[in-house]
Design a protein around this motif. Structure first.
Motif, short mmCIF file in Angstrom:
data_model
loop_
_atom_site.label_atom_id
_atom_site.label_comp_id
_atom_site.label_asym_id
_atom_site.label_seq_id
_atom_site.Cartn_x
_atom_site.Cartn_y
_atom_site.Cartn_z
N LEU A 90 -13.94 5.17 -20.57
CA LEU A 90 -15.26 5.62 -20.11
C LEU A 90 -15.68 4.90 -18.83
O LEU A 90 -16.32 5.51 -17.96
CB LEU A 90 -16.30 5.41 -21.22
CG LEU A 90 -16.12 6.29 -22.46
CD1 LEU A 90 -17.13 5.93 -23.53
CD2 LEU A 90 -16.20 7.76 -22.10
N GLN A 91 -15.31 3.64 -18.69
CA GLN A 91 -15.58 2.94 -17.43
C GLN A 91 -14.74 3.54 -16.30
O GLN A 91 -15.25 3.76 -15.20
CB GLN A 91 -15.27 1.45 -17.56
CG GLN A 91 -16.29 0.68 -18.35
CD GLN A 91 -15.91 -0.78 -18.51
OE1 GLN A 91 -14.74 -1.12 -18.60
NE2 GLN A 91 -16.91 -1.64 -18.55
N GLU A 139 -21.84 -4.27 -14.03
CA GLU A 139 -21.87 -3.80 -12.64
C GLU A 139 -20.77 -4.38 -11.78
O GLU A 139 -20.34 -3.75 -10.80
CB GLU A 139 -23.23 -4.11 -12.02
CG GLU A 139 -24.35 -3.30 -12.62
CD GLU A 139 -25.68 -3.61 -11.99
OE1 GLU A 139 -25.72 -4.26 -10.92
OE2 GLU A 139 -26.69 -3.21 -12.56
N LEU A 155 -13.78 2.10 -24.32
CA LEU A 155 -14.65 1.51 -23.29
C LEU A 155 -13.98 1.56 -21.93
O LEU A 155 -14.60 1.96 -20.94
CB LEU A 155 -15.02 0.07 -23.65
CG LEU A 155 -15.84 -0.68 -22.61
CD1 LEU A 155 -17.20 -0.02 -22.41
CD2 LEU A 155 -16.00 -2.14 -23.00
N TRP A 156 -12.71 1.17 -21.86
CA TRP A 156 -11.98 1.19 -20.57
C TRP A 156 -11.91 2.60 -20.00
O TRP A 156 -12.10 2.81 -18.80
CB TRP A 156 -10.57 0.66 -20.73
CG TRP A 156 -10.49 -0.78 -21.08
CD1 TRP A 156 -11.51 -1.69 -21.16
CD2 TRP A 156 -9.31 -1.49 -21.42
NE1 TRP A 156 -11.02 -2.90 -21.53
CE2 TRP A 156 -9.68 -2.82 -21.70
CE3 TRP A 156 -7.97 -1.13 -21.55
CZ2 TRP A 156 -8.76 -3.79 -22.07
CZ3 TRP A 156 -7.06 -2.09 -21.92
CH2 TRP A 156 -7.45 -3.41 -22.17
N LEU A 185 -14.70 0.19 -12.91
CA LEU A 185 -15.68 1.27 -12.77
C LEU A 185 -15.19 2.34 -11.80
O LEU A 185 -14.84 2.07 -10.66
CB LEU A 185 -17.02 0.71 -12.31
CG LEU A 185 -17.64 -0.34 -13.24
CD1 LEU A 185 -18.96 -0.82 -12.66
CD2 LEU A 185 -17.82 0.21 -14.63
N ILE A 223 -18.35 7.02 -16.55
CA ILE A 223 -19.40 7.41 -17.49
C ILE A 223 -20.22 6.19 -17.89
O ILE A 223 -21.44 6.25 -17.96
CB ILE A 223 -18.79 8.10 -18.72
CG1 ILE A 223 -18.12 9.41 -18.27
CG2 ILE A 223 -19.83 8.34 -19.80
CD1 ILE A 223 -17.30 10.09 -19.33
N ILE A 224 -19.54 5.09 -18.15
CA ILE A 224 -20.21 3.82 -18.43
C ILE A 224 -20.05 2.94 -17.20
O ILE A 224 -18.94 2.60 -16.82
CB ILE A 224 -19.62 3.12 -19.67
CG1 ILE A 224 -19.90 3.95 -20.92
CG2 ILE A 224 -20.18 1.70 -19.81
CD1 ILE A 224 -19.35 3.36 -22.20
N MET A 225 -21.15 2.60 -16.58
CA MET A 225 -21.11 1.79 -15.35
C MET A 225 -21.63 0.38 -15.66
O MET A 225 -22.58 -0.11 -15.06
CB MET A 225 -21.95 2.46 -14.26
CG MET A 225 -21.46 3.83 -13.87
SD MET A 225 -19.78 3.83 -13.21
CE MET A 225 -20.07 3.25 -11.56
N TRP A 226 -21.00 -0.26 -16.64
CA TRP A 226 -21.39 -1.58 -17.07
C TRP A 226 -20.14 -2.36 -17.41
O TRP A 226 -19.22 -1.79 -17.98
CB TRP A 226 -22.28 -1.48 -18.30
CG TRP A 226 -22.57 -2.79 -18.94
CD1 TRP A 226 -23.55 -3.66 -18.59
CD2 TRP A 226 -21.85 -3.40 -20.01
NE1 TRP A 226 -23.49 -4.77 -19.39
CE2 TRP A 226 -22.44 -4.64 -20.27
CE3 TRP A 226 -20.74 -3.03 -20.76
CZ2 TRP A 226 -21.98 -5.49 -21.26
CZ3 TRP A 226 -20.28 -3.89 -21.74
CH2 TRP A 226 -20.91 -5.10 -21.97
N SER A 233 -11.78 -0.98 -27.49
CA SER A 233 -11.67 -1.43 -26.11
C SER A 233 -11.07 -0.34 -25.23
O SER A 233 -11.47 -0.17 -24.07
CB SER A 233 -10.86 -2.72 -26.01
OG SER A 233 -9.54 -2.53 -26.47
N SER A 292 -17.65 -5.02 -12.72
CA SER A 292 -16.35 -4.74 -13.29
C SER A 292 -15.44 -4.03 -12.28
O SER A 292 -15.88 -3.17 -11.52
CB SER A 292 -16.49 -3.86 -14.54
OG SER A 292 -15.22 -3.50 -15.04
#
Length: 69
Positions: free
Chosen positions: A26-27, A36, A23-24, A41, A31-34, A20, A38
């Motif tokens: 990278l958001q 939408e 993921l946090w 981002l 880099i990760i825009m998923w 997790s 959230s």
């Protein structure tokens, strides 16, 4: 048996925190825009929170690895 259960729990929690946290981070870095909608981002503070969370998870994994039976 008790120490093995504690070790397993530390490994599971540590792995979840590492995943997790990555993921946090990278958001937060955009880099990760998923997903939408959230709030994380492209917000740099979430990159920091993710790095800290991942480090805590890695510490738990290290502690679990070094446990002796």
């Amino acid at each position: 048996m008790g120490r093995r259960l504690i070790r397993l729990a530390l490994q599971a929690i540590g792995a979840a925190l590492v995943a997790s946290g990555i993921l946090w981070a990278l958001q937060g870095l955009g880099i990760i825009m998923w997903p939408e909608d959230s709030i994380m981002l492209a917000r740099r503070e979430w990159a920091l929170y993710g790095a800290i969370t991942s480090a805590l998870g890695a510490a738990l994994l290290l502690i679990a690895q070094r446990m002796r039976f």
